[in-house]
Design a protein around this motif. Structure first.
Motif, PDB file in Angstrom:
ATOM      1  N   ASP A 134       0.834  -1.208   0.000  1.00  0.00           N
ATOM      2  CA  ASP A 134       0.000   0.000   0.000  1.00  0.00           C
ATOM      3  C   ASP A 134       0.869   1.257   0.000  1.00  0.00           C
ATOM      4  N   ARG A 135       2.038   1.193   0.642  1.00  0.00           N
ATOM      5  CA  ARG A 135       2.981   2.316   0.595  1.00  0.00           C
ATOM      6  C   ARG A 135       3.500   2.506  -0.832  1.00  0.00           C
ATOM      7  N   LEU A 136       3.755   1.404  -1.527  1.00  0.00           N
ATOM      8  CA  LEU A 136       4.179   1.491  -2.927  1.00  0.00           C
ATOM      9  C   LEU A 136       3.118   2.215  -3.749  1.00  0.00           C
ATOM     10  N   GLU A 137       1.863   1.816  -3.577  1.00  0.00           N
ATOM     11  CA  GLU A 137       0.782   2.472  -4.325  1.00  0.00           C
ATOM     12  C   GLU A 137       0.691   3.955  -3.964  1.00  0.00           C
ATOM     13  N   ALA A 138       0.828   4.279  -2.685  1.00  0.00           N
ATOM     14  CA  ALA A 138       0.761   5.681  -2.255  1.00  0.00           C
ATOM     15  C   ALA A 138       1.921   6.482  -2.843  1.00  0.00           C
ATOM     16  N   ALA A 139       3.115   5.912  -2.852  1.00  0.00           N
ATOM     17  CA  ALA A 139       4.264   6.617  -3.422  1.00  0.00           C
ATOM     18  C   ALA A 139       4.062   6.854  -4.916  1.00  0.00           C
ATOM     19  N   ARG A 140       3.527   5.862  -5.602  1.00  0.00           N
ATOM     20  CA  ARG A 140       3.301   6.017  -7.046  1.00  0.00           C
ATOM     21  C   ARG A 140       2.235   7.073  -7.330  1.00  0.00           C
ATOM     22  N   ARG A 141       1.218   7.152  -6.473  1.00  0.00           N
ATOM     23  CA  ARG A 141       0.136   8.132  -6.668  1.00  0.00           C
ATOM     24  C   ARG A 141       0.458   9.490  -6.060  1.00  0.00           C
ATOM     25  N   ARG A 142       1.520   9.532  -5.268  1.00  0.00           N
ATOM     26  CA  ARG A 142       1.886  10.743  -4.518  1.00  0.00           C
ATOM     27  C   ARG A 142       0.771  11.141  -3.544  1.00  0.00           C
ATOM     28  N   THR A 143       0.264  10.149  -2.831  1.00  0.00           N
ATOM     29  CA  THR A 143      -0.762  10.377  -1.810  1.00  0.00           C
ATOM     30  C   THR A 143      -0.148  10.060  -0.438  1.00  0.00           C
ATOM     31  N   PRO A 144      -0.819  10.443   0.654  1.00  0.00           N
ATOM     32  CA  PRO A 144      -0.259  10.179   1.977  1.00  0.00           C
ATOM     33  C   PRO A 144      -0.030   8.683   2.221  1.00  0.00           C
ATOM     34  N   MET A 145       1.020   8.409   2.972  1.00  0.00           N
ATOM     35  CA  MET A 145       1.364   7.032   3.308  1.00  0.00           C
ATOM     36  C   MET A 145       0.347   6.446   4.285  1.00  0.00           C
ATOM     37  N   PRO A 146       0.093   5.139   4.159  1.00  0.00           N
ATOM     38  CA  PRO A 146      -0.816   4.484   5.105  1.00  0.00           C
ATOM     39  C   PRO A 146      -0.215   4.476   6.512  1.00  0.00           C
ATOM     40  N   VAL A 147      -1.067   4.179   7.471  1.00  0.00           N
ATOM     41  CA  VAL A 147      -0.683   4.173   8.883  1.00  0.00           C
ATOM     42  C   VAL A 147      -0.571   2.720   9.351  1.00  0.00           C
ATOM     43  N   TRP A 148       0.584   2.351   9.901  1.00  0.00           N
ATOM     44  CA  TRP A 148       0.867   0.976  10.309  1.00  0.00           C
ATOM     45  C   TRP A 148      -0.216   0.419  11.247  1.00  0.00           C
ATOM     46  N   GLU A 149      -0.727   1.238  12.136  1.00  0.00           N
ATOM     47  CA  GLU A 149      -1.723   0.754  13.100  1.00  0.00           C
ATOM     48  C   GLU A 149      -3.012   0.269  12.430  1.00  0.00           C
ATOM     49  N   ASP A 150      -3.250   0.618  11.173  1.00  0.00           N
ATOM     50  CA  ASP A 150      -4.410   0.095  10.437  1.00  0.00           C
ATOM     51  C   ASP A 150      -4.173  -1.332   9.952  1.00  0.00           C
ATOM     52  N   TYR A 151      -2.945  -1.825  10.065  1.00  0.00           N
ATOM     53  CA  TYR A 151      -2.583  -3.144   9.543  1.00  0.00           C
ATOM     54  C   TYR A 151      -2.315  -4.163  10.643  1.00  0.00           C
ATOM     55  N   SER A 152      -1.669  -3.721  11.691  1.00  0.00           N
ATOM     56  CA  SER A 152      -1.324  -4.638  12.769  1.00  0.00           C
ATOM     57  C   SER A 152      -1.779  -4.049  14.093  1.00  0.00           C
ATOM     58  N   PRO A 153      -2.502  -4.848  14.848  1.00  0.00           N
ATOM     59  CA  PRO A 153      -2.795  -6.274  14.691  1.00  0.00           C
ATOM     60  C   PRO A 153      -4.055  -6.578  13.873  1.00  0.00           C
ATOM     61  N   ALA A 154      -4.665  -5.586  13.249  1.00  0.00           N
ATOM     62  CA  ALA A 154      -5.970  -5.776  12.588  1.00  0.00           C
ATOM     63  C   ALA A 154      -5.974  -6.910  11.566  1.00  0.00           C
ATOM     64  N   PHE A 155      -4.881  -7.135  10.840  1.00  0.00           N
ATOM     65  CA  PHE A 155      -4.874  -8.156   9.789  1.00  0.00           C
ATOM     66  C   PHE A 155      -4.409  -9.523  10.283  1.00  0.00           C
ATOM     67  N   SER A 156      -3.903  -9.603  11.483  1.00  0.00           N
ATOM     68  CA  SER A 156      -3.305 -10.853  11.967  1.00  0.00           C
ATOM     69  C   SER A 156      -4.274 -12.027  11.942  1.00  0.00           C
ATOM     70  N   ARG A 157      -5.509 -11.803  12.339  1.00  0.00           N
ATOM     71  CA  ARG A 157      -6.487 -12.902  12.342  1.00  0.00           C
ATOM     72  C   ARG A 157      -6.701 -13.441  10.928  1.00  0.00           C
ATOM     73  N   TYR A 158      -6.857 -12.549   9.952  1.00  0.00           N
ATOM     74  CA  TYR A 158      -7.030 -12.976   8.562  1.00  0.00           C
ATOM     75  C   TYR A 158      -5.904 -13.935   8.162  1.00  0.00           C
ATOM     76  N   TYR A 159      -4.671 -13.557   8.484  1.00  0.00           N
ATOM     77  CA  TYR A 159      -3.528 -14.380   8.085  1.00  0.00           C
ATOM     78  C   TYR A 159      -3.400 -15.657   8.902  1.00  0.00           C
ATOM     79  N   ARG A 160      -3.827 -15.650  10.155  1.00  0.00           N
ATOM     80  CA  ARG A 160      -3.823 -16.876  10.957  1.00  0.00           C
ATOM     81  C   ARG A 160      -4.817 -17.881  10.406  1.00  0.00           C
ATOM     82  N   GLU A 161      -5.905 -17.394   9.798  1.00  0.00           N
ATOM     83  CA  GLU A 161      -6.974 -18.282   9.333  1.00  0.00           C
ATOM     84  C   GLU A 161      -6.871 -18.659   7.856  1.00  0.00           C
TER      85      GLU A 161
END
Length: 170
Positions: A134-161
């Motif tokens: 998502d940071r790659l996409e933001a850099a390419r679009r020149r938009t604000p960088m995503p915030v790490w706290e939106d990814y961890s731990p929020a995505f951990s369950r998805y990946y565990r399952e």
């Protein structure tokens, strides 16, 4: 827009990979530049020293803070603008990754895959790769960088399952 986990497992001849696919409305050479040019890399993931032509560089992730370690990277294959395969870090903690690009209909698909020795490691690596892509996409679009706290731990369950595919029987 709230980010979503995008990784899935893929069984390959050399093991289990956590794989991510991203589509860019850009020519393949443009996307290749975004994932290999040191100046552009520093905008979204990291920087390297050394010459890739030697088959090895040292890489440091820039979004990990000032204390992020430098990692040795062995370049196993590099076929611009279509693919590269890398071993990152030193044994026993090192890991293998590859990036493949395919262009069609004025769009480029980037496939990034990270080999795992243990499927449970996806709960750690999956949120990180979603974040960096998502940071790659933001850099390419020149938009604000995503915030790490939106990814961890929020995505951990998805990946565990995630479903782990059976190895191919031959």
């Amino acid at each position: 827009m709230k980010p979503k986990p995008t990784g899935h497992f893929q069984m390959k001849a050399d093991g289990l990979y956590l794989q991510f696919d991203r589509l860019f409305r850009a020519p393949i050479e443009d996307v290749w530049f975004s994932i290999t040019n040191p100046g552009f890399l520093s905008q979204w993931i990291g920087t390297y020293t050394g010459s890739p032509a030697t088959g090895g560089v040292r890489f440091k992730m820039t979004a990990e803070g000032e204390d992020a370690p430098w990692e040795n990277v062995a370049i196993l294959e590099c076929s611009p603008p279509h693919r590269f395969h890398l071993d990152v870090g030193d044994a026993p903690d090192g890991w293998r990754m590859h990036c493949h690009l395919v262009e069609g209909s004025h769009m480029t698909t980037l496939t990034l895959a990270h080999r795992l020795t243990d499927p449970s490691a996806a709960a750690e690596y999956g949120p990180g790769w979603d974040y960096y892509l998502d940071r790659l996409e933001a850099a390419r679009r020149r938009t604000p960088m995503p915030v790490w706290e939106d990814y961890s731990p929020a995505f951990s369950r998805y990946y565990r399952e995630l479903h782990v595919p059976e190895p191919a029987r031959g």
